[in-house]
Scaffold this motif. Structure first.
Motif, mmCIF file in Angstrom:
data_model
loop_
_atom_site.group_PDB
_atom_site.id
_atom_site.type_symbol
_atom_site.label_atom_id
_atom_site.label_comp_id
_atom_site.label_asym_id
_atom_site.label_seq_id
_atom_site.Cartn_x
_atom_site.Cartn_y
_atom_site.Cartn_z
ATOM 1 N N UNK A 168 26.556 -8.983 -2.490
ATOM 2 C CA UNK A 168 26.356 -9.842 -1.327
ATOM 3 C C UNK A 168 26.563 -11.321 -1.622
ATOM 4 N N UNK A 169 26.468 -11.704 -2.885
ATOM 5 C CA UNK A 169 26.680 -13.098 -3.230
ATOM 6 C C UNK A 169 28.041 -13.604 -2.769
ATOM 7 N N UNK A 170 29.054 -12.755 -2.881
ATOM 8 C CA UNK A 170 30.409 -13.137 -2.459
ATOM 9 C C UNK A 170 30.456 -13.392 -0.962
ATOM 10 N N UNK A 171 29.828 -12.514 -0.196
ATOM 11 C CA UNK A 171 29.801 -12.659 1.263
ATOM 12 C C UNK A 171 29.076 -13.939 1.666
ATOM 13 N N UNK A 172 27.897 -14.169 1.089
ATOM 14 C CA UNK A 172 27.072 -15.305 1.482
ATOM 15 C C UNK A 172 27.691 -16.635 1.065
ATOM 16 N N UNK A 173 28.325 -16.675 -0.085
ATOM 17 C CA UNK A 173 28.978 -17.911 -0.524
ATOM 18 C C UNK A 173 30.135 -18.277 0.395
ATOM 19 N N UNK A 174 30.831 -17.267 0.868
ATOM 20 C CA UNK A 174 31.931 -17.536 1.799
ATOM 21 C C UNK A 174 31.393 -18.055 3.120
ATOM 22 N N UNK A 175 30.289 -17.500 3.582
ATOM 23 C CA UNK A 175 29.685 -17.968 4.822
ATOM 24 C C UNK A 175 29.165 -19.395 4.672
ATOM 25 N N UNK A 176 28.622 -19.715 3.512
ATOM 26 C CA UNK A 176 27.974 -21.011 3.309
ATOM 27 C C UNK A 176 28.950 -22.137 3.036
ATOM 28 N N UNK A 177 30.063 -21.849 2.364
ATOM 29 C CA UNK A 177 31.036 -22.892 2.017
ATOM 30 C C UNK A 177 30.354 -24.071 1.321
ATOM 31 N N UNK A 178 29.576 -23.742 0.287
ATOM 32 C CA UNK A 178 28.898 -24.737 -0.555
ATOM 33 C C UNK A 178 27.791 -25.509 0.157
ATOM 34 N N UNK A 179 27.338 -25.012 1.289
ATOM 35 C CA UNK A 179 26.222 -25.632 2.014
ATOM 36 C C UNK A 179 24.971 -24.789 1.757
ATOM 37 N N UNK A 180 23.992 -25.365 1.069
ATOM 38 C CA UNK A 180 22.807 -24.609 0.674
ATOM 39 C C UNK A 180 22.017 -24.119 1.882
ATOM 40 N N UNK A 206 31.837 6.444 12.644
ATOM 41 C CA UNK A 206 33.244 6.629 12.989
ATOM 42 C C UNK A 206 33.924 5.268 12.898
ATOM 43 N N UNK A 207 35.011 5.162 12.113
ATOM 44 C CA UNK A 207 35.645 3.860 11.932
ATOM 45 C C UNK A 207 37.112 4.004 11.577
ATOM 46 N N UNK A 208 37.839 2.909 11.807
ATOM 47 C CA UNK A 208 39.247 2.802 11.461
ATOM 48 C C UNK A 208 39.443 1.598 10.554
ATOM 49 N N UNK A 209 40.106 1.837 9.435
ATOM 50 C CA UNK A 209 40.454 0.784 8.478
ATOM 51 C C UNK A 209 39.230 -0.027 8.056
ATOM 52 N N UNK A 210 38.189 0.669 7.657
ATOM 53 C CA UNK A 210 37.003 0.016 7.097
ATOM 54 C C UNK A 210 37.292 -0.358 5.648
ATOM 55 N N UNK A 211 37.105 -1.631 5.308
ATOM 56 C CA UNK A 211 37.425 -2.082 3.956
ATOM 57 C C UNK A 211 36.243 -2.849 3.366
ATOM 58 N N UNK A 212 36.279 -3.025 2.058
ATOM 59 C CA UNK A 212 35.236 -3.751 1.336
ATOM 60 C C UNK A 212 35.501 -5.250 1.485
ATOM 61 N N UNK A 213 34.695 -5.921 2.324
ATOM 62 C CA UNK A 213 34.935 -7.320 2.636
ATOM 63 C C UNK A 213 34.782 -8.199 1.398
ATOM 64 N N UNK A 214 33.871 -7.855 0.510
ATOM 65 C CA UNK A 214 33.660 -8.679 -0.687
ATOM 66 C C UNK A 214 34.834 -8.563 -1.656
ATOM 67 N N UNK A 215 35.416 -7.369 -1.757
ATOM 68 C CA UNK A 215 36.595 -7.198 -2.606
ATOM 69 C C UNK A 215 37.769 -7.988 -2.048
ATOM 70 N N UNK A 216 37.932 -7.989 -0.733
ATOM 71 C CA UNK A 216 39.013 -8.753 -0.107
ATOM 72 C C UNK A 216 38.833 -10.249 -0.359
ATOM 73 N N UNK A 217 37.590 -10.726 -0.266
ATOM 74 C CA UNK A 217 37.323 -12.148 -0.492
ATOM 75 C C UNK A 217 37.541 -12.525 -1.952
ATOM 76 N N UNK A 218 37.217 -11.615 -2.859
ATOM 77 C CA UNK A 218 37.388 -11.886 -4.287
ATOM 78 C C UNK A 218 38.862 -11.912 -4.677
ATOM 79 N N UNK A 219 39.620 -10.910 -4.197
ATOM 80 C CA UNK A 219 41.040 -10.816 -4.553
ATOM 81 C C UNK A 219 41.920 -11.712 -3.686
ATOM 82 N N UNK A 220 41.336 -12.157 -2.541
ATOM 83 C CA UNK A 220 42.077 -12.995 -1.592
ATOM 84 C C UNK A 220 43.371 -12.320 -1.129
ATOM 85 N N UNK A 221 43.252 -11.035 -0.845
ATOM 86 C CA UNK A 221 44.382 -10.264 -0.325
ATOM 87 C C UNK A 221 43.855 -9.059 0.446
ATOM 88 N N UNK A 222 44.725 -8.466 1.245
ATOM 89 C CA UNK A 222 44.322 -7.315 2.049
ATOM 90 C C UNK A 222 43.948 -6.145 1.162
#
Length: 502
Positions: free
Chosen positions: A31-43, A296-312
């Motif tokens: 979750x650290x990856x998700x929260x850091x992206x949301x915060x953009x260095x704002x504590x 039930x879902x379509x194209x569910x992906x790992x959002x943290x992996x996408x943010x880390x790799x910066x690619x689809x």
């Protein structure tokens, strides 16, 4: 004034007690990856986003209420950021003033409160101006109520009344106080009086009759007299100073709550912009009532992996409605753990009113989310790894309630195949009897095969795909558990390629 942009009927509370297993969720779902992206260095954004994500909503109406407000924010990001900036400016207003510090000096309290309140009124005017210009672009019930409150509470008459009061409280014409005398000519019952605002013409002042009055003067060097007069003045303005100080606190508390609740939506906007830059889809989930077995879902992906790799990232499609156990087996490094993490992240994001990383997503609301992942060897452990796993499982069981969601990743594999399979089988059966929903990634073939042989309608078996040449597709499909996890593929890739390179 109330904000009500996170809940329909109450404020969003910071520093609320978070789930007991927050550290495990934070680690296992990255979750650290998700929260850091949301915060953009704002504590502050980080803190609010973290508490919002961990504080799940447990009913469909509350989730949809927040979801509709988020849609408004996503459609009007510049306006929302402008409101947030104004709320930050308001909280900065007391800095540089003595307001709220010299609590024993009414004059200091009054003067600084007048200055701070004047700044706050200007900011409130700016917020009303934003609403006058942009409120028509907001369609959610939460924002419509917010703008209506701004229009009703912050009228022109309100601002004029406050302006006049603040002007009067500066006492440019002096302070008019009445009092009574007690024994020893000590003053009591001090009352601040409103001075006459009408000015007499010079002829009226010259020939008019005035009520008899007595006056005295204090010389410039009479420090005792000055101090006594100052004390009398403080006695007279004390109630006014306290009243204005409390009013200032009230207005500041509104701005504090506005900033706090908007911070969550600012974090969501930041996250969506990063994912859009990568080219990943977002969807507003359809939550179903607690107890309904929907996934039930379509194209569910790992959002943290996408943010880390910066690619689809390759996503998964699945319909496992009416299922309580989703058992996942298959090739090593085939995407099983990534899929499991995507399930947990999507559930948390859905139940805090966010969008989810998918093209479409429908899931039942769970009463709690728990993870039981295999841990790396810890030299500080006082007992074996299996004892540690069973201890964590016992702790989870102590907190469970029906319709909880539990994610297992390679659990109970710290012993031999037979013992680990039997432990896993008994725990899974007990949890299913208690109406839990389970996603279970495992390499324990005896465990998986036994469940498959005795499978019921509430079970579904997925397998990480592997092509004939050993390539992984990183997608899951329904399939019977296999005896092998194709570890030889990894052996050949690592050792054979290194020999060729050598």
């Amino acid at each position: 004034m109330k904000v009500f942009l996170m809940y329909r009927d109450r404020d969003f509370e910071l520093k609320k007690e978070l789930p007991w297993n927050q550290e495990a969720l934070f680690q296992d779902l990255e979750l650290g990856t998700l929260l850091k992206t949301m915060a953009q260095d704002d504590e502050f954004l980080y803190q609010v986003s973290k508490e919002a994500v961990f504080t799940s909503l447990n009913d469909r109406e509350s989730i949809l209420y927040r979801q509709e407000i988020l849609k408004d924010c996503m459609a009007n990001p510049d306006v929302v950021r402008q409101l947030y900036t104004l709320s930050v400016q308001a909280q900065e207003a007391p800095k540089g003033h003595y307001w709220g510090t010299f609590v024993h000096f009414p004059n200091a309290i009054l003067d600084s409160s007048v200055e701070v309140m004047s700044v706050l009124m200007d900011i409130l005017k700016s917020i009303r101006a934003v609403g006058d210009t942009h409120s028509g672009a907001f369609v959610s019930g939460g924002f419509q109520r917010f703008w209506e409150m701004i229009r009703e509470e912050l009228s022109d008459d309100y601002f004029e009344t406050v302006r006049q009061h603040l002007k009067d409280l500066k006492f440019n014409g002096g302070v008019l106080i009445s009092a009574e005398l007690t024994e020893g000519n000590k003053g009591t019952d001090y009352v601040l009086r409103k001075s006459a605002q009408t000015k007499q013409r010079w002829l009226e002042r010259l020939f008019g009759t005035n009520a008899p009055a007595f006056s005295f003067y204090i010389t410039d060097r009479d420090e005792s007299g000055m101090r006594a007069l100052s004390e009398i003045r403080d006695e007279g303005i004390n109630l006014a100073a306290n009243a204005l100080s409390q009013s200032t606190e009230h207005v500041l508390s509104f701005f504090e709550m506005l900033r706090t609740e908007l911070a969550f939506y600012i974090g969501c906007i930041n996250l969506s912009e990063q994912l859009q830059h990568i080219g990943e889809p977002l969807a507003y989930p359809d939550p179903t009532d607690t107890g309904e077995r929907y996934h039930c879902f379509q194209n569910l992906y790992d959002v943290c992996l996408a943010l880390t790799k910066k690619e689809s990232i390759i996503g998964n499609n699945l319909n496992c409605n009416d299922k309580s156990l989703i058992l996942i087996t298959g090739a090593n490094q085939g995407g099983k753990s990534t899929f499991l993490r995507s399930i947990g992240l999507a559930q948390l994001m859905m139940q805090c009113g966010m969008f989810v990383p998918a093209e479409s997503f429908q899931a039942g609301i769970c009463t709690g989310l728990y993870t039981h992942y295999r841990r790396e060897e810890d030299s500080t452990l006082e007992s074996g790894k299996l004892d540690e796993e069973l201890g964590r499982m016992s702790e989870i069981v102590d907190h469970l309630s029906p319709n909880a969601l539990i994610l297992f990743n390679e659990s109970f594999a710290a012993t031999n195949e037979r013992e680990g399979s039997e432990i896993a089988r008994q725990i899974v059966r007990a949890l299913l009897e208690r109406q839990m929903k389970l996603f279970f990634v495992t390499h324990l073939y005896e465990f998986a095969h036994d469940l498959f042989v005795h499978k019921t309608s509430q079970m579904i078996f997925l397998r990480a795909e592997r092509q004939d040449d050993g390539q992984r597709t990183f997608q899951l499909a329904e399939g019977e558990p296999l005896k092998t996890s194709f570890g030889e593929d990894l052996y050949e890739k690592i050792f054979c390629e290194s020999k060729q390179g050598g």
